[in-house]
Design a protein around this motif. Structure first.
Motif, PDB file in Angstrom:
ATOM      1  N   TYR A  89       0.857  -1.183   0.000  1.00 50.91           N
ATOM      2  CA  TYR A  89       0.000   0.000   0.000  1.00 50.91           C
ATOM      3  C   TYR A  89       0.899   1.241   0.000  1.00 50.91           C
ATOM      4  CZ  TYR A  89      -3.549  -3.385   1.382  1.00 50.91           C
ATOM      5  OH  TYR A  89      -4.388  -4.457   1.425  1.00 50.91           O
ATOM      6  N   PRO A  90       0.925   2.004  -1.080  1.00 49.24           N
ATOM      7  CA  PRO A  90       1.933   3.068  -1.218  1.00 49.24           C
ATOM      8  C   PRO A  90       1.820   4.175  -0.185  1.00 49.24           C
ATOM      9  CG  PRO A  90       0.311   3.168  -2.997  1.00 49.24           C
ATOM     10  CD  PRO A  90       0.078   1.886  -2.285  1.00 49.24           C
ATOM     11  N   LYS A  91       0.616   4.484   0.310  1.00 47.36           N
ATOM     12  CA  LYS A  91       0.447   5.604   1.240  1.00 47.36           C
ATOM     13  C   LYS A  91       0.468   5.163   2.697  1.00 47.36           C
ATOM     14  CE  LYS A  91      -2.046   8.546  -2.025  1.00 47.36           C
ATOM     15  NZ  LYS A  91      -3.264   9.366  -2.264  1.00 47.36           N
ATOM     16  N   MET A  92       0.701   3.879   2.929  1.00 44.45           N
ATOM     17  CA  MET A  92       0.721   3.356   4.297  1.00 44.45           C
ATOM     18  C   MET A  92       2.158   3.380   4.820  1.00 44.45           C
ATOM     19  SD  MET A  92      -1.236  -0.135   5.414  1.00 44.45           S
ATOM     20  CE  MET A  92      -1.789  -0.413   7.083  1.00 44.45           C
ATOM     21  N   LYS A  93       2.322   3.688   6.090  1.00 46.69           N
ATOM     22  CA  LYS A  93       3.655   3.738   6.684  1.00 46.69           C
ATOM     23  C   LYS A  93       4.229   2.328   6.807  1.00 46.69           C
ATOM     24  CE  LYS A  93       2.724   8.014   9.213  1.00 46.69           C
ATOM     25  NZ  LYS A  93       2.580   8.646  10.540  1.00 46.69           N
ATOM     26  N   VAL A  94       5.553   2.249   6.763  1.00 49.70           N
ATOM     27  CA  VAL A  94       6.235   0.959   6.742  1.00 49.70           C
ATOM     28  C   VAL A  94       5.828   0.104   7.937  1.00 49.70           C
ATOM     29  CG1 VAL A  94       8.481  -0.174   6.928  1.00 49.70           C
ATOM     30  CG2 VAL A  94       8.196   1.802   5.402  1.00 49.70           C
ATOM     31  N   PHE A  95       5.960   0.634   9.138  1.00 53.11           N
ATOM     32  CA  PHE A  95       5.638  -0.150  10.335  1.00 53.11           C
ATOM     33  C   PHE A  95       4.176  -0.571  10.352  1.00 53.11           C
ATOM     34  CE2 PHE A  95       3.870  -0.261  14.636  1.00 53.11           C
ATOM     35  CZ  PHE A  95       4.597  -1.319  15.177  1.00 53.11           C
ATOM     36  N   ASP A  96       3.279   0.385  10.075  1.00 55.59           N
ATOM     37  CA  ASP A  96       1.848   0.068  10.096  1.00 55.59           C
ATOM     38  C   ASP A  96       1.508  -1.024   9.090  1.00 55.59           C
ATOM     39  OD1 ASP A  96       1.550   2.008  12.016  1.00 55.59           O
ATOM     40  OD2 ASP A  96       0.844   3.557  10.619  1.00 55.59           O
ATOM     41  N   GLN A  97       2.141  -0.955   7.935  1.00 57.35           N
ATOM     42  CA  GLN A  97       1.861  -1.933   6.892  1.00 57.35           C
ATOM     43  C   GLN A  97       2.295  -3.341   7.297  1.00 57.35           C
ATOM     44  OE1 GLN A  97       1.782  -2.204   2.160  1.00 57.35           O
ATOM     45  NE2 GLN A  97       2.779  -0.477   3.076  1.00 57.35           N
ATOM     46  N   LEU A  98       3.494  -3.449   7.837  1.00 55.13           N
ATOM     47  CA  LEU A  98       4.001  -4.769   8.222  1.00 55.13           C
ATOM     48  C   LEU A  98       3.194  -5.351   9.380  1.00 55.13           C
ATOM     49  CD1 LEU A  98       7.854  -4.187   7.929  1.00 55.13           C
ATOM     50  CD2 LEU A  98       6.332  -5.336   6.303  1.00 55.13           C
ATOM     51  N   ALA A  99       2.852  -4.513  10.356  1.00 55.75           N
ATOM     52  CA  ALA A  99       2.044  -4.991  11.477  1.00 55.75           C
ATOM     53  C   ALA A  99       0.666  -5.431  10.993  1.00 55.75           C
ATOM     54  CB  ALA A  99       1.913  -3.891  12.528  1.00 55.75           C
ATOM     55  N   TYR A 100       0.079  -4.678  10.078  1.00 62.83           N
ATOM     56  CA  TYR A 100      -1.236  -5.018   9.526  1.00 62.83           C
ATOM     57  C   TYR A 100      -1.187  -6.361   8.793  1.00 62.83           C
ATOM     58  CZ  TYR A 100      -5.143  -4.842   6.216  1.00 62.83           C
ATOM     59  OH  TYR A 100      -6.246  -5.135   5.462  1.00 62.83           O
ATOM     60  N   LEU A 101      -0.153  -6.562   7.967  1.00 58.85           N
ATOM     61  CA  LEU A 101      -0.030  -7.820   7.224  1.00 58.85           C
ATOM     62  C   LEU A 101       0.180  -9.000   8.167  1.00 58.85           C
ATOM     63  CD1 LEU A 101       2.168  -6.585   4.233  1.00 58.85           C
ATOM     64  CD2 LEU A 101      -0.268  -7.161   4.191  1.00 58.85           C
ATOM     65  N   ALA A 102       0.942  -8.786   9.226  1.00 63.43           N
ATOM     66  CA  ALA A 102       1.150  -9.856  10.204  1.00 63.43           C
ATOM     67  C   ALA A 102      -0.169 -10.235  10.877  1.00 63.43           C
ATOM     68  CB  ALA A 102       2.181  -9.425  11.243  1.00 63.43           C
ATOM     69  N   GLU A 103      -0.999  -9.239  11.195  1.00 62.89           N
ATOM     70  CA  GLU A 103      -2.297  -9.530  11.806  1.00 62.89           C
ATOM     71  C   GLU A 103      -3.204 -10.271  10.828  1.00 62.89           C
ATOM     72  OE1 GLU A 103      -4.312  -6.730  14.410  1.00 62.89           O
ATOM     73  OE2 GLU A 103      -2.590  -5.373  14.204  1.00 62.89           O
ATOM     74  N   LEU A 104      -3.125  -9.932   9.542  1.00 62.81           N
ATOM     75  CA  LEU A 104      -3.925 -10.649   8.539  1.00 62.81           C
ATOM     76  C   LEU A 104      -3.578 -12.134   8.515  1.00 62.81           C
ATOM     77  CD1 LEU A 104      -4.096  -8.325   5.383  1.00 62.81           C
ATOM     78  CD2 LEU A 104      -5.893  -8.824   7.053  1.00 62.81           C
ATOM     79  N   HIS A 105      -2.340 -12.463   8.882  1.00 59.41           N
ATOM     80  CA  HIS A 105      -1.908 -13.860   8.914  1.00 59.41           C
ATOM     81  C   HIS A 105      -2.189 -14.516  10.269  1.00 59.41           C
ATOM     82  CE1 HIS A 105       0.315 -12.938   5.189  1.00 59.41           C
ATOM     83  NE2 HIS A 105       0.209 -14.238   4.972  1.00 59.41           N
ATOM     84  N   GLY A 106      -2.923 -13.826  11.126  1.00 59.10           N
ATOM     85  CA  GLY A 106      -3.372 -14.458  12.351  1.00 59.10           C
ATOM     86  C   GLY A 106      -2.607 -14.116  13.611  1.00 59.10           C
ATOM     87  N   LEU A 107      -1.609 -13.239  13.539  1.00 61.95           N
ATOM     88  CA  LEU A 107      -0.864 -12.863  14.738  1.00 61.95           C
ATOM     89  C   LEU A 107      -1.666 -11.873  15.577  1.00 61.95           C
ATOM     90  CD1 LEU A 107       1.442 -13.960  12.780  1.00 61.95           C
ATOM     91  CD2 LEU A 107       2.973 -12.474  14.068  1.00 61.95           C
ATOM     92  N   SER A 108      -1.463 -11.918  16.874  1.00 61.42           N
ATOM     93  CA  SER A 108      -2.093 -10.933  17.754  1.00 61.42           C
ATOM     94  C   SER A 108      -1.476  -9.560  17.490  1.00 61.42           C
ATOM     95  CB  SER A 108      -1.887 -11.320  19.207  1.00 61.42           C
ATOM     96  OG  SER A 108      -0.510 -11.209  19.563  1.00 61.42           O
ATOM     97  N   GLY A 109      -2.158  -8.515  17.961  1.00 62.03           N
ATOM     98  CA  GLY A 109      -1.655  -7.170  17.729  1.00 62.03           C
ATOM     99  C   GLY A 109      -0.256  -6.960  18.267  1.00 62.03           C
ATOM    100  N   SER A 110       0.001  -7.420  19.486  1.00 65.18           N
ATOM    101  CA  SER A 110       1.324  -7.222  20.090  1.00 65.18           C
ATOM    102  C   SER A 110       2.390  -8.026  19.364  1.00 65.18           C
ATOM    103  CB  SER A 110       1.292  -7.599  21.572  1.00 65.18           C
ATOM    104  OG  SER A 110       0.920  -8.955  21.741  1.00 65.18           O
ATOM    105  N   ASP A 111       2.068  -9.280  19.005  1.00 69.40           N
ATOM    106  CA  ASP A 111       3.026 -10.104  18.263  1.00 69.40           C
ATOM    107  C   ASP A 111       3.295  -9.509  16.884  1.00 69.40           C
ATOM    108  OD1 ASP A 111       3.325 -11.871  20.319  1.00 69.40           O
ATOM    109  OD2 ASP A 111       1.974 -13.397  19.491  1.00 69.40           O
ATOM    110  N   ALA A 112       2.254  -8.992  16.255  1.00 69.20           N
ATOM    111  CA  ALA A 112       2.415  -8.396  14.933  1.00 69.20           C
ATOM    112  C   ALA A 112       3.345  -7.190  14.990  1.00 69.20           C
ATOM    113  CB  ALA A 112       1.053  -8.008  14.365  1.00 69.20           C
ATOM    114  N   ARG A 113       3.165  -6.349  15.979  1.00 70.26           N
ATOM    115  CA  ARG A 113       4.026  -5.163  16.114  1.00 70.26           C
ATOM    116  C   ARG A 113       5.470  -5.562  16.425  1.00 70.26           C
ATOM    117  NH1 ARG A 113      -0.793  -3.478  18.542  1.00 70.26           N
ATOM    118  NH2 ARG A 113      -0.057  -3.984  20.654  1.00 70.26           N
ATOM    119  N   GLN A 114       5.627  -6.590  17.241  1.00 72.29           N
ATOM    120  CA  GLN A 114       6.972  -7.056  17.569  1.00 72.29           C
ATOM    121  C   GLN A 114       7.667  -7.624  16.334  1.00 72.29           C
ATOM    122  OE1 GLN A 114       7.019  -9.939  20.723  1.00 72.29           O
ATOM    123  NE2 GLN A 114       9.242 -10.075  20.795  1.00 72.29           N
ATOM    124  N   ARG A 115       6.939  -8.427  15.553  1.00 72.13           N
ATOM    125  CA  ARG A 115       7.524  -8.993  14.332  1.00 72.13           C
ATOM    126  C   ARG A 115       7.875  -7.886  13.334  1.00 72.13           C
ATOM    127  NH1 ARG A 115       5.666 -14.276  13.211  1.00 72.13           N
ATOM    128  NH2 ARG A 115       6.007 -15.544  15.073  1.00 72.13           N
TER     129      ARG A 115
END
Length: 304
Positions: A89-115
């Motif tokens: 997503y071109p207008k999404m920030k790097v961290f937000d994008q990676l955390a969002y994609l991790a959550e889409l794969h089933g990770l919890s919010g905290s785990d997604a942010r850590q990953r």
């Protein structure tokens, strides 16, 4: 959940678009913990094969298996995919994008942010953590794309031209990451036009031409029967000593060394005897072609 440390296999996979055959009964496997290089000219079928392996494109016939079982939606969620065309997503920030994609794969919010933070650090993106993707250089966008493929700890990695647009330092970082993932038992398959890198990095290589797999194996295996060149060092020999030998072509010659190409069936021992007649021979060995030379021969139709 898909099995860890399992093989990925394409078995007799075919795909056509109207009258155009994109894949013609292609079969290969990527073993657990293996780096597999998938190379071919533009339009040869690499991306089609990878999309079918991922499950986003259906094959006309044949099957893709992971751990001996057909790919399912649950298996697909454990695959890390990096497309050649950036899918961020071109207008999404790097961290937000990676955390969002991790959550889409089933990770919890905290785990997604850590990953997300972990891969941002690992791939040298800390200073770009809060930047929009569209504001990054092409090389850094490529790093984010790799992080997106890795953030959910995939059991399989399928990467389409992952080294495109990277500077040498970034290539080293990405190479190290891929080796690390393979070392954990993950099968890694990637395509690339950088054949020197493929040769250096991969355990095995598959070469595709016009939708058909025309060669597959280690570089040593693939070049074992393709080595028709000899390097001869006979410093006392007169220039042109090998030109009259039947079935022998002089490719290069200087005061120290002569490079020869032998026609099929020519006995290299006859060449050695001729060289010894000129004086001492300091070096006499077969010259294996590079992957680039082999690739040119294969895609031009020199090998079935």
């Amino acid at each position: 959940m898909s099995p860890e440390g399992a093989d990925l296999a394409l078995d007799q996979v075919s795909k056509s678009y109207g009258q155009v055959v994109a894949l013609d009964k292609i079969s290969f496997d990527v073993k657990a913990g293996e780096l597999f290089g998938f190379v071919g000219s533009n339009g040869a079928g690499k991306t089609t094969a990878m999309r079918i392996a991922l499950g986003v494109l259906a094959a006309d016939s044949g099957e893709v298996r992971f751990g001996g079982a057909p790919i399912t939606p649950r298996t697909r969620s454990r695959i890390g995919y990096m497309p050649e065309e950036r899918g961020l997503y071109p207008k999404m920030k790097v961290f937000d994008q990676l955390a969002y994609l991790a959550e889409l794969h089933g990770l919890s919010g905290s785990d997604a942010r850590q990953r997300a933070d972990g891969w941002i650090d690992r791939l040298g993106l800390r200073q770009r953590r809060l930047d929009e993707v569209q504001k990054l250089s092409l090389g850094n966008q490529q790093r984010v794309q790799l992080a997106a493929a890795l953030v959910h700890d995939p059991a399989v990695l399928v990467l389409d031209e992952p080294f495109s647009g990277l500077d040498p330092l970034a290539v080293d970082v990405m190479s190290e990451v891929l080796r690390e993932k393979a070392a954990t038992g993950v099968p890694v398959v990637f395509s690339s036009h950088q054949l020197d890198l493929v040769e250096r990095l991969c355990d095995r290589i598959g070469i595709i031409r016009s939708g058909r797999l025309v060669a597959c194996g280690t570089v040593t295996e693939l070049t074992a029967d393709a080595s028709s060149q000899l390097i001869v060092s006979a410093p006392r020999a007169e220039a042109g000593w090998a030109k009259q030998l039947p079935g022998v072509t002089v490719l290069d010659e200087d005061a120290e060394r002569t490079v020869l190409e032998l026609d099929p069936g020519v006995d290299d021992q006859e060449v050695l005897r001729a060289a010894l007649e000129t004086g001492p021979v300091r070096e006499f060995r077969r010259r294996r072609p590079t992957l680039t030379e082999l690739f040119r021969n294969v895609v031009s139709g020199g090998r079935k």
